[in-house]
Design an enzyme around this catalytic site. Structure first.
Site, PDB file in Angstrom:
ATOM      1  N   ASN A 263      -0.555  16.941 -18.695  1.00 37.20           N
ATOM      2  CA  ASN A 263      -2.093  16.283 -18.984  1.00 37.20           C
ATOM      3  C   ASN A 263      -2.465  15.876 -20.406  1.00 37.20           C
ATOM      4  O   ASN A 263      -3.752  15.623 -20.998  1.00 37.20           O
ATOM      5  CB  ASN A 263      -3.318  16.566 -17.896  1.00 37.20           C
ATOM      6  CG  ASN A 263      -3.158  17.025 -17.075  1.00 37.20           C
ATOM      7  OD1 ASN A 263      -2.822  17.793 -16.239  1.00 37.20           O
ATOM      8  ND2 ASN A 263      -2.852  15.439 -16.057  1.00 37.20           N
TER       9      ASN A 263
ATOM     10  N   VAL B 230      -5.721  15.030 -25.472  1.00 35.94           N
ATOM     11  CA  VAL B 230      -6.063  16.022 -24.014  1.00 35.94           C
ATOM     12  C   VAL B 230      -6.325  15.102 -23.574  1.00 35.94           C
ATOM     13  O   VAL B 230      -7.099  13.800 -23.713  1.00 35.94           O
ATOM     14  CB  VAL B 230      -6.799  17.182 -24.098  1.00 35.94           C
ATOM     15  CG1 VAL B 230      -7.087  17.752 -22.578  1.00 35.94           C
ATOM     16  CG2 VAL B 230      -5.946  18.084 -25.101  1.00 35.94           C
ATOM     17  N   CYS B 231      -5.991  14.707 -21.956  1.00 37.43           N
ATOM     18  CA  CYS B 231      -6.988  13.382 -21.460  1.00 37.43           C
ATOM     19  C   CYS B 231      -7.089  14.181 -20.170  1.00 37.43           C
ATOM     20  O   CYS B 231      -6.077  15.058 -18.647  1.00 37.43           O
ATOM     21  CB  CYS B 231      -5.065  12.817 -20.404  1.00 37.43           C
ATOM     22  SG  CYS B 231      -5.281  11.843 -19.311  1.00 37.43           S
ATOM     23  N   ILE B 232      -8.473  14.281 -19.664  1.00 33.71           N
ATOM     24  CA  ILE B 232      -9.164  15.451 -18.105  1.00 33.71           C
ATOM     25  C   ILE B 232     -10.084  14.618 -18.295  1.00 33.71           C
ATOM     26  O   ILE B 232     -10.899  13.849 -19.090  1.00 33.71           O
ATOM     27  CB  ILE B 232      -9.208  16.642 -18.631  1.00 33.71           C
ATOM     28  CG1 ILE B 232     -10.109  16.450 -19.626  1.00 33.71           C
ATOM     29  CG2 ILE B 232      -8.361  17.380 -18.491  1.00 33.71           C
ATOM     30  CD1 ILE B 232     -11.250  17.945 -19.533  1.00 33.71           C
TER      31      ILE B 232
END
Length: 171
Positions: free
Chosen positions: A86, A93-95
């Site tokens: 992620n 950051v990919c959330i």
């Protein structure tokens, strides 16, 4: 573009959150300003969560807030090397909670999972620590890391252990 009033409100809110984190530190991370003259640019140190592959690591990150925060989410990018499904190869950051509010044009995320103005630096960083503990490989930002995680866990583990060692050596 944010209005001067919105910019002032966001600066005051960020100062309040920074002061709160200084008075009441949260286990797992520390936060401070990159430059005392810019409340919109924070330096973060995330400590690898216990009982995870990242345990023992110290990961530097940069959190950049838009002038219309908290209406829009900040960006979070690891400065330290990171191998995680992620986290994009460039460290971003990919959330879900860092995705702009509203409906997901791809239909993957529910609007309730995305950014909401009630989120704080603390809730974001606790979500990142949780992400380190339990990657979401269904919607990866780093395809290679997700592939390793699913198909060659020993290789994934070895890469993570190497970055954990390097992160501790960089202190």
């Amino acid at each position: 573009m944010a209005s001067p009033a919105t910019t002032l409100q966001s600066a005051l809110l960020l100062q309040k959150q920074l002061k709160e984190l200084s008075k009441h530190p949260v286990e797992g991370f520390s936060a401070g300003l990159v430059d005392n003259d810019n409340i919109y640019e924070w330096e973060i140190m995330i400590i690898g969560p216990p009982d995870t592959l990242y345990e023992g690591g110290f990961f530097k990150a940069r959190m950049t807030f838009p002038k219309d925060y908290p209406l829009m989410p900040p960006k979070l990018r690891f400065i330290s090397e990171m191998w995680h499904p992620n986290v994009y190869p460039d460290g971003e950051v990919c959330i879900s909670i860092l995705h702009p509010p509203g409906e997901d044009k791809y239909g993957y995320e529910d609007a309730g999972e995305r950014w909401m103005p009630v989120h704080t630096v603390e809730t974001i960083l606790l979500s990142v620590i949780s992400m380190l503990s339990t990657p979401n490989d269904e919607s990866p930002a780093n395809i290679e890391a997700a592939k390793d995680w699913r198909e060659d866990y020993p290789a994934f583990k070895k890469k993570v252990q190497r970055i954990v060692r390097r992160s501790a050596d960089m202190l």
